[in-house]
Design an enzyme around this catalytic site. Structure first.
Site, PDB file in Angstrom:
ATOM      1  N   VAL A 402       1.050  -1.226  -0.062  1.00 45.67           N
ATOM      2  CA  VAL A 402       0.009   0.138  -0.047  1.00 45.67           C
ATOM      3  C   VAL A 402       0.897   1.281   0.041  1.00 45.67           C
ATOM      4  O   VAL A 402       1.948   1.183   0.411  1.00 45.67           O
ATOM      5  CB  VAL A 402      -0.938  -0.080   1.005  1.00 45.67           C
ATOM      6  CG1 VAL A 402      -2.013  -1.069   1.140  1.00 45.67           C
ATOM      7  CG2 VAL A 402      -0.300   0.034   2.527  1.00 45.67           C
ATOM      8  N   CYS A 403       0.217   2.267  -0.518  1.00 45.01           N
ATOM      9  CA  CYS A 403       0.913   3.562  -0.514  1.00 45.01           C
ATOM     10  C   CYS A 403       1.249   4.131   0.910  1.00 45.01           C
ATOM     11  O   CYS A 403       0.619   3.843   1.770  1.00 45.01           O
ATOM     12  CB  CYS A 403       0.190   4.635  -1.200  1.00 45.01           C
ATOM     13  SG  CYS A 403       0.883   6.343  -1.424  1.00 45.01           S
ATOM     14  N   PRO A 404       2.680   4.489   1.129  1.00 46.63           N
ATOM     15  CA  PRO A 404       3.611   4.959   0.056  1.00 46.63           C
ATOM     16  C   PRO A 404       4.644   3.966   0.016  1.00 46.63           C
ATOM     17  O   PRO A 404       5.872   4.222  -0.525  1.00 46.63           O
ATOM     18  CB  PRO A 404       4.259   6.394   0.829  1.00 46.63           C
ATOM     19  CG  PRO A 404       4.236   5.851   2.308  1.00 46.63           C
ATOM     20  CD  PRO A 404       3.080   4.948   2.459  1.00 46.63           C
ATOM     21  N   CYS A 429      -0.848   0.086  -6.169  1.00 46.64           N
ATOM     22  CA  CYS A 429      -1.303   0.911  -5.428  1.00 46.64           C
ATOM     23  C   CYS A 429      -1.427   2.301  -6.549  1.00 46.64           C
ATOM     24  O   CYS A 429      -0.584   2.599  -7.139  1.00 46.64           O
ATOM     25  CB  CYS A 429      -0.182   1.442  -4.610  1.00 46.64           C
ATOM     26  SG  CYS A 429      -0.400   3.045  -3.877  1.00 46.64           S
TER      27      CYS A 429
END
Length: 465
Positions: A402-404, A429
């Site tokens: 998942v981001c970041p 993502c």
């Protein structure tokens, strides 16, 4: 009349999804990237909102009610919320639209955010909410304190924001875009999205007031009301705000489906646990602070309330602390044995056909160094987190991250490569489609390939500059 909330929410969801508009990322960039470029988008929202609300108030169209500043609750709640959105992977509105993209981890965060906010507002934790809000300064807004019109703050803010946006647009390096993608499938520039979100916020206020809810955009109380309705069946909880968040989800889902950015993505145990804990912290923090990054960070700031600006400051500090604590690249696999090869194996590899662009998705042998006038002896890979593809090319698998984290890992691995070597990153993502190529452009790396590999999955190749 509350159905206008559904329509406004749907448009908001489309804009936020197409603009990757998440305040968490904007605040995070200040600490991780040392960049103020994206936070200007939030100030564009606030500026458009502030001018619009001042105009509507001056014309007598709306009559905002101003929150008083309860310092313990606002400071503590803002900081807790900032920590929570780092764990959850997105702010309140960001969690709603990411849930609509199929991120099941965001579903966990959203559920526990709504439940904990409901517990703070009307349930088992009301004692905590009431107690911490009991110390109230009675301060409302900066214009009220100085005895001036809101225009005295709105106009300078708008001018300063416009100058900042002009500066970053003039110095912004053009990032690579997805190849062979029609323009309507490409993300909105974050500043365009900010202007649209601000305009939607201005339109939202009189529509919400006409439905008996004297407020503008908001996420926390509507989410709590939706949780209360789900548990109790009390139709009285369904108001304009609830329709707004439902519309946000539907609009973001429609946008993600139409552009091929929807896919169910199941988190690993660590991500799921963080989402649950982060969601709980979001709900508790936002309830204490009187709002989230929308209610405080976009609406109360546009009213120039003490609550809004101080909450936003401490949300940012919470994000900074959370980023330092939890946003770090993964350690290289421990105990990786050194790879050694015989001379015969090295010579055999040196006679193979060089890897082509198509080889990037196929297994390949590690790279090797060639000594002029001597036998080519293969060496062990220098990068243990990325799979060597040969001829100075490496593959980094960030599917499911998942981001970041796709950007964090990309930066970490690319730092170990030599100039001219390439890193092929696979990721799913959505936010990475903007953050990774933008970072590459700002740091003088070349993007040699960038394309979708399926629904909500992409591959980008970066040559180190």
């Amino acid at each position: 009349m509350i159905l206008t909330g559904l329509a406004v929410g749907a448009v908001l969801g489309i804009v936020m999804q197409r603009g990757r508009f998440c305040v968490t990322g904007m605040l995070r960039d200040i600490f991780l990237q040392r960049s103020w470029r994206t936070i200007v988008a939030l100030f564009i929202v606030i500026s458009v909102h502030a001018v619009g609300i001042a105009a509507l108030t001056s014309l007598g169209v709306i009559a905002p009610e101003y929150s008083t500043f309860a310092p313990v609750a606002v400071i503590g709640g803002g900081f807790i919320f900032g920590l929570g959105i780092i764990l959850a992977g997105g702010c309140a509105s960001g969690t709603w639209f990411r849930s609509a993209e199929g991120l099941i981890g965001s579903w966990f965060a959203l559920i526990f955010y709504a439940l904990s906010a409901a517990a703070m507002n009307t349930g088992a934790l009301t004692w905590l909410n009431t107690g911490l809000k009991s110390y109230d300064t009675s301060l409302t807004t900066l214009p009220a304190t100085f005895g001036v019109s809101a225009w005295a703050f709105a106009i300078p803010l708008a001018i300063g924001t416009a100058l900042a946006a002009r500066h970053f647009l003039a110095t912004e390096k053009k990032a690579a875009t997805l190849q062979n993608v029609p323009f309507w499938k490409r993300p909105l520039h974050i500043y365009t999205a900010g202007a649209l979100v601000g305009l939607i916020g201005v339109i939202a206020w009189p529509l919400s007031a006409a439905a008996g809810r004297n407020s503008g955009l908001g996420i926390t109380t509507p989410s709590a009301n939706l949780a209360n309705f789900t548990v109790t069946g009390d139709l009285g909880r369904i108001d304009w705000g609830v329709m707004l968040v439902l519309g946000l989800f539907l609009g973001a889902f429609a946008a993600a489906k139409a552009t091929g950015e929807f896919r169910l993505r199941v988190p690993d145990a660590t991500t799921a646990t963080r989402a649950v804990v982060g969601g709980c912290m979001m709900g508790v923090g936002a309830a204490l602070a009187g709002g989230c990054t929308v209610g405080n960070g976009m609406v109360q700031t546009a009213l120039f309330s003490y609550q809004g600006w101080i909450a936003l400051l401490f949300i940012a500090l919470g994000v900074g602390a959370g980023a330092k604590l939890w946003l770090k690249p993964a350690a290289a696999p421990a105990g990786t044995p050194e790879q050694t090869y015989s001379t015969d194996e090295s010579i055999a590899d040196s006679n193979e056909t060089p890897a082509s662009a198509e080889d990037k998705v196929l297994p390949a042998t590690p790279g090797f160094a060639v000594a002029t006038g001597a036998v080519a002896l293969k060496t062990a890979p220098r990068v243990t987190k990325a799979r060597p593809l040969g001829r100075g090319r490496y593959a980094l698998d960030q599917m499911g991250a998942v981001c970041p984290f796709p950007l964090i890992e990309t930066k970490d691995v690319l730092a170990t490569l030599e100039t001219g070597e390439e890193l092929v990153i696979d990721f799913d993502c959505t936010q990475g489609t903007e953050t990774i190529p933008q970072w590459a452009a700002e740091n003088d790396h070349d993007v040699t390939d960038f394309h979708a590999t399926g629904d909500a999955s992409w591959q980008i190749t970066i040559r180190k500059g």
